[in-house]
Design an enzyme around this catalytic site. Structure first.
Site, PDB file in Angstrom:
ATOM      1  CB  THR A  97      -0.929   0.008   1.222  1.00 51.58           C
ATOM      2  OG1 THR A  97      -1.815  -1.116   1.143  1.00 51.58           O
ATOM      3  CG2 THR A  97      -1.769   1.285   1.253  1.00 51.58           C
ATOM      4  CE  LYS A 172      -5.627  -1.221   1.613  1.00 48.34           C
ATOM      5  NZ  LYS A 172      -4.331  -1.916   1.671  1.00 48.34           N
ATOM      6  CE  LYS A 240       1.922   1.933   4.976  1.00 47.38           C
ATOM      7  NZ  LYS A 240       1.565   1.255   3.690  1.00 47.38           N
TER       8      LYS A 240
END
Length: 288
Positions: A97, A172, A240
């Site tokens: 990611t 995502k 994050k």
């Protein structure tokens, strides 16, 4: 069957690579901590490589799942990165990611080297990786995607091309935006119900069958009610991801007030010592 490499054997990468080996693919693995790669080979076969470049040499497909943009650049275009060793016509599939900018940058570098690149972040967490039930969101060239989709399905229940390079990462981001708001709503609902004196096990059982039902409610509602968070997708990792989301929103002008607020709530959870707790630990800041 394909000859493949897998770079990064964390809680996601290790089981994903295991599923590839179980399906009969010839797997070479690399991990920054070499002992972990050797242990993986002892358990599942294949070969361990000392560097990303050594792992990638001669492979048809190179998969990766590492921590962030910097880690990704290190294993791809760094001094001993995979890109320098990849042969023309091969394909690099990135399950990290990361930012959409990093995906576009690496797709361009791959094209210059004569090989393909697919950004392919996943959803489903450690359990999805262990059980081969991940959802994979991809960005890249359609022909390149078509070549790797059957191999990705070794550990996925769903895999779809969402658009050009970067589209997988953007998808995502949408996923993480939706999860952040949903988990906060679930935390507030459980907190309210407990303060109201309700039997929350019964409440969750009832409302999960109605319009409020969700994966988070089915899989995290009861553990949230029990204040159990020692599993799943860590708060540190979610922050994050949300940093990537909020940076992208600043660029494209999207307004994400709830996401920004929940990010700060997660910062409070980190302050409680919950950086490695599951993301469902948002309820902890309400009940401390």
């Amino acid at each position: 069957m394909a000859t493949v490499a897998f770079l990064g054997l964390g809680v996601m990468g290790s089981p994903m690579a295991r599923h590839l080996a179980a399906k009969g693919h010839a797997v070479t693995v690399y991990n920054r901590t070499a002992a972990k790669a050797e242990d993986w080979v002892a358990a599942h076969g294949g070969r361990a490589a000392a560097t990303p470049a050594e792992a990638a040499a001669g492979q048809e497909i190179v998969f990766a799942c590492v921590g962030n943009d910097d880690d990704l650049r290190e294993i791809t275009t760094g001094a001993q990165g995979a890109f320098a060793a990849m042969r023309p016509g091969s394909i690099f599939v990135d399950h990290t990611t990361a930012s959409a900018d990093a995906a576009r940058e690496l797709a361009a570098a791959a094209a210059a080297g004569g090989f393909g690149f697919i950004d392919a972040p996943v959803s489903g967490g450690q359990a999805g990786a262990e059980n081969g039930m991940l959802t994979v969101m991809c960005g890249g060239d359609p022909a390149t995607y078509a070549a790797v989709e059957p191999v990705i399905m070794a550990y996925a229940r769903s895999c779809r091309l969402m658009g050009p390079a970067g589209a997988g990462q953007l998808t995502k981001m949408v996923n993480q935006i939706c999860i952040a708001g949903l988990v906060q709503g679930l935390a507030e609902g459980i907190h309210f119900g407990k303060r109201a004196g309700l039997d929350m096990e019964a409440v969750l059982d009832v409302i999960a069958k109605g319009a409020a039902g969700s994966w988070q409610m089915e899989n995290r509602g009861r553990t949230m009610n029990q204040n159990r968070f020692d599993f799943g997708f860590a708060v540190d990792w979610m922050r994050k991801d949300l940093a990537i989301v909020l940076a992208e929103a600043r660029r494209n002008g999207a307004l994400l007030p709830v996401t920004a607020l929940v990010d700060q709530f997660y910062a409070e959870v980190q302050g409680l010592g919950g950086g490695r707790w599951d993301t469902s630990s948002l309820i902890a800041r309400l009940e401390r």
